[in-house]
Motif scaffolding. Structure first.
Motif, mmCIF file in Angstrom:
data_model
loop_
_atom_site.group_PDB
_atom_site.id
_atom_site.type_symbol
_atom_site.label_atom_id
_atom_site.label_comp_id
_atom_site.label_asym_id
_atom_site.label_seq_id
_atom_site.Cartn_x
_atom_site.Cartn_y
_atom_site.Cartn_z
ATOM 1 N N ILE A 16 0.840 -1.209 0.000
ATOM 2 C CA ILE A 16 0.000 0.000 0.000
ATOM 3 C C ILE A 16 0.872 1.255 0.000
ATOM 4 O O ILE A 16 0.567 2.247 -0.684
ATOM 5 N N LEU A 17 1.981 1.210 0.745
ATOM 6 C CA LEU A 17 2.876 2.364 0.805
ATOM 7 C C LEU A 17 3.495 2.658 -0.557
ATOM 8 O O LEU A 17 3.518 3.811 -1.016
ATOM 9 N N VAL A 18 3.984 1.612 -1.232
ATOM 10 C CA VAL A 18 4.579 1.786 -2.555
ATOM 11 C C VAL A 18 3.533 2.274 -3.558
ATOM 12 O O VAL A 18 3.792 3.186 -4.357
ATOM 13 N N PHE A 19 2.336 1.695 -3.510
ATOM 14 C CA PHE A 19 1.265 2.102 -4.422
ATOM 15 C C PHE A 19 0.883 3.565 -4.188
ATOM 16 O O PHE A 19 0.687 4.322 -5.152
ATOM 17 N N SER A 20 0.791 3.963 -2.940
ATOM 18 C CA SER A 20 0.415 5.346 -2.638
ATOM 19 C C SER A 20 1.506 6.314 -3.060
ATOM 20 O O SER A 20 1.223 7.398 -3.578
ATOM 21 N N LEU A 21 2.771 5.904 -2.860
ATOM 22 C CA LEU A 21 3.891 6.790 -3.159
ATOM 23 C C LEU A 21 4.077 7.007 -4.649
ATOM 24 O O LEU A 21 4.360 8.128 -5.098
ATOM 25 N N PHE A 22 3.900 5.933 -5.441
ATOM 26 C CA PHE A 22 4.211 6.020 -6.869
ATOM 27 C C PHE A 22 2.980 6.114 -7.773
ATOM 28 O O PHE A 22 3.130 6.299 -8.982
ATOM 29 N N PHE A 23 1.768 5.986 -7.212
ATOM 30 C CA PHE A 23 0.561 6.064 -8.030
ATOM 31 C C PHE A 23 -0.423 7.109 -7.494
ATOM 32 O O PHE A 23 -0.808 8.023 -8.221
ATOM 33 N N ILE A 24 -0.815 6.966 -6.246
ATOM 34 C CA ILE A 24 -1.826 7.872 -5.695
ATOM 35 C C ILE A 24 -1.282 9.291 -5.568
ATOM 36 O O ILE A 24 -1.925 10.265 -5.991
ATOM 37 N N TYR A 25 -0.090 9.431 -4.997
ATOM 38 C CA TYR A 25 0.483 10.769 -4.803
ATOM 39 C C TYR A 25 0.724 11.498 -6.130
ATOM 40 O O TYR A 25 0.361 12.674 -6.260
ATOM 41 N N PRO A 26 1.328 10.854 -7.158
ATOM 42 C CA PRO A 26 1.507 11.572 -8.431
ATOM 43 C C PRO A 26 0.197 12.023 -9.059
ATOM 44 O O PRO A 26 0.115 13.119 -9.630
ATOM 45 N N ILE A 27 -0.848 11.187 -8.956
ATOM 46 C CA ILE A 27 -2.143 11.588 -9.519
ATOM 47 C C ILE A 27 -2.699 12.791 -8.770
ATOM 48 O O ILE A 27 -3.192 13.756 -9.372
ATOM 49 N N GLY A 28 -2.609 12.748 -7.438
ATOM 50 C CA GLY A 28 -3.101 13.879 -6.643
ATOM 51 C C GLY A 28 -2.312 15.148 -6.914
ATOM 52 O O GLY A 28 -2.895 16.243 -7.022
ATOM 53 N N TYR A 29 -0.995 15.029 -7.057
ATOM 54 C CA TYR A 29 -0.171 16.205 -7.320
ATOM 55 C C TYR A 29 -0.429 16.754 -8.726
ATOM 56 O O TYR A 29 -0.372 17.974 -8.944
ATOM 57 N N MET A 30 -0.704 15.857 -9.678
ATOM 58 C CA MET A 30 -1.047 16.307 -11.029
ATOM 59 C C MET A 30 -2.346 17.113 -11.005
ATOM 60 O O MET A 30 -2.452 18.160 -11.666
ATOM 61 N N MET A 31 -3.331 16.633 -10.256
ATOM 62 C CA MET A 31 -4.587 17.390 -10.141
ATOM 63 C C MET A 31 -4.353 18.739 -9.481
ATOM 64 O O MET A 31 -4.969 19.749 -9.863
ATOM 65 N N TYR A 32 -3.456 18.767 -8.505
ATOM 66 C CA TYR A 32 -3.118 20.029 -7.835
ATOM 67 C C TYR A 32 -2.461 21.006 -8.813
ATOM 68 O O TYR A 32 -2.829 22.187 -8.882
ATOM 69 N N LEU A 33 -1.508 20.512 -9.603
ATOM 70 C CA LEU A 33 -0.802 21.391 -10.548
ATOM 71 C C LEU A 33 -1.711 21.881 -11.670
ATOM 72 O O LEU A 33 -1.447 22.940 -12.258
ATOM 73 N N SER A 34 -2.762 21.112 -11.992
ATOM 74 C CA SER A 34 -3.651 21.539 -13.072
ATOM 75 C C SER A 34 -4.397 22.828 -12.728
ATOM 76 O O SER A 34 -4.969 23.466 -13.615
ATOM 77 N N MET A 35 -4.380 23.228 -11.466
ATOM 78 C CA MET A 35 -5.044 24.463 -11.040
ATOM 79 C C MET A 35 -4.098 25.659 -11.057
ATOM 80 O O MET A 35 -4.508 26.762 -10.669
ATOM 81 N N TYR A 36 -2.863 25.445 -11.499
ATOM 82 C CA TYR A 36 -1.871 26.512 -11.419
ATOM 83 C C TYR A 36 -1.225 26.761 -12.781
ATOM 84 O O TYR A 36 -1.205 25.887 -13.644
ATOM 85 N N ASP A 37 -0.695 27.958 -12.934
ATOM 86 C CA ASP A 37 0.135 28.324 -14.080
ATOM 87 C C ASP A 37 1.574 28.341 -13.586
ATOM 88 O O ASP A 37 1.976 29.239 -12.825
ATOM 89 N N TRP A 38 2.357 27.345 -14.007
ATOM 90 C CA TRP A 38 3.715 27.184 -13.480
ATOM 91 C C TRP A 38 4.638 26.782 -14.615
ATOM 92 O O TRP A 38 4.277 25.946 -15.448
ATOM 93 N N ASN A 39 5.824 27.381 -14.655
ATOM 94 C CA ASN A 39 6.750 27.143 -15.759
ATOM 95 C C ASN A 39 7.869 26.166 -15.407
ATOM 96 O O ASN A 39 8.847 26.042 -16.141
ATOM 97 N N PHE A 40 7.767 25.500 -14.261
ATOM 98 C CA PHE A 40 8.720 24.453 -13.873
ATOM 99 C C PHE A 40 10.034 25.020 -13.344
ATOM 100 O O PHE A 40 10.849 24.277 -12.805
ATOM 101 N N VAL A 41 10.278 26.307 -13.535
ATOM 102 C CA VAL A 41 11.528 26.917 -13.091
ATOM 103 C C VAL A 41 11.268 27.887 -11.944
ATOM 104 O O VAL A 41 11.938 27.838 -10.911
ATOM 105 N N ASN A 42 10.309 28.764 -12.136
ATOM 106 C CA ASN A 42 9.955 29.735 -11.103
ATOM 107 C C ASN A 42 9.289 29.019 -9.930
ATOM 108 O O ASN A 42 8.324 28.285 -10.116
ATOM 109 N N PRO A 43 9.787 29.191 -8.707
ATOM 110 C CA PRO A 43 9.167 28.507 -7.563
ATOM 111 C C PRO A 43 7.758 28.993 -7.252
ATOM 112 O O PRO A 43 7.010 28.311 -6.539
ATOM 113 N N VAL A 44 7.386 30.148 -7.778
ATOM 114 C CA VAL A 44 6.063 30.708 -7.508
ATOM 115 C C VAL A 44 5.049 30.136 -8.494
ATOM 116 O O VAL A 44 5.264 30.175 -9.712
#
Length: 289
Positions: A16-44
């Motif tokens: 469960i830990l491996v699945f959450s770390l490499f599958f659940i967390y990336p999906i959740g973080y992708m959904m989080y980033l979809s709400m932002y305008d970010w250029n991958f370089v600027n920390p803001v």
């Protein structure tokens, strides 16, 4: 003892830990980033809400990418399933020759897509390719397989079908060998023709195998990336650009991470909806022995 109740959970916790770390967390973080305008370089990161989704769905290039993806998937899956079934019916026999042919057909499955893409780039070369040399033998003029928008996507479908036939054929053969022989004996006693036997006995009994192969083929086709990245880079004129390569382009070439994450979320939604519809519509038609 009380700890015994938690023993099963402790045993599955690493998985469960491996699945959450490499599958659940990336999906959740992708959904989080979809709400932002970010250029991958600027920390803001600038919060934009759902504007990435509205911009993406109004983008004509993305709509063309979706059309390419659906066309590629439909052609690849249908051709692979049909051709693999024909090969399986032919190879479902005992004998050294059939075993050798099974191994030969399966071998592309274990070769990396990078090697396959490089091989087919040479085969499909307009001037020196083996495919055009073969066509020229019959008086057919050379085809610009990878540089003509009318043939480039079909060329990628040919590569995908060539690679996928071996695995599907092997699974179909396993499905055919699991069908009880007495069913065919009963059909022969009733003088049932081979076509009726195939349509009314073989196909229904193979339905679990076809159900499995179709769904994994659809998911894999939607995620195609390597062949496009090596052979066409989404061109010419965006004719071979599919959604995963579109995500890669926006994320790692143009550094539009929020926009690329939005496309990733839409890909997740599309595959999820297709899977749900597929299970709802066709699961009741699957015949389990």
């Amino acid at each position: 003892m009380a700890w015994i109740k938690f023993r099963p959970y402790a045993m599955i916790f690493p998985a469960i830990l491996v699945f959450s770390l490499f599958f659940i967390y990336p999906i959740g973080y992708m959904m989080y980033l979809s709400m932002y305008d970010w250029n991958f370089v600027n920390p803001v990161k600038d919060f934009v809400g759902l504007s990435n989704f509205t911009t993406l769905l109004a983008d004509e290039k993305f709509l063309e990418v979706l059309r390419n993806t659906f066309l590629y998937t439909s052609l690849t899956v249908s051709l692979t399933i049909c051709i693999s079934l024909l090969f399986a019916l032919w190879l479902n026999k005992q004998g050294t020759m059939y075993g050798f042919v099974q191994g030969a057909i399966f071998s592309p499955h274990i070769i990396s897509l990078v090697s396959i893409s490089m091989l087919w780039m040479w085969i499909m070369d307009k001037d020196y390719g083996l495919l055009n040399w073969f066509l020229n033998l019959f008086g057919i003029s050379s085809v610009a397989w990878l540089t003509d928008p009318n043939t480039s996507l079909i060329s990628l479908v040919i590569v995908a079908v060539w690679k996928g036939i071996g695995f599907n054929t092997l699974i179909f053969i396993a499905g055919l060998q699991s069908i009880p022989r007495d069913i065919y004996e009963a059909a022969s006693l009733d003088n049932t023709s081979k076509i009726r036997t195939f349509l009314h006995l073989t196909i229904p009994m193979l339905s679990p195998t076809m159900f499995f192969l179709t769904i994994i083929s659809v998911i894999n086709s939607f995620q195609v990336f390597e062949t496009i990245s090596i052979m066409t880079q989404g061109g010419p004129i965006n004719s071979t650009n599919t959604i995963v390569y579109y995500i890669y382009e926006n994320g790692f070439r143009f550094f539009k991470i929020g926009y690329a994450s939005t496309a990733g979320v839409l890909l997740l939604i599309i595959i999820g909806l297709l899977t749900i519809v597929y299970f709802k519509v066709l699961s009741k038609k699957v015949h389990y022995q």
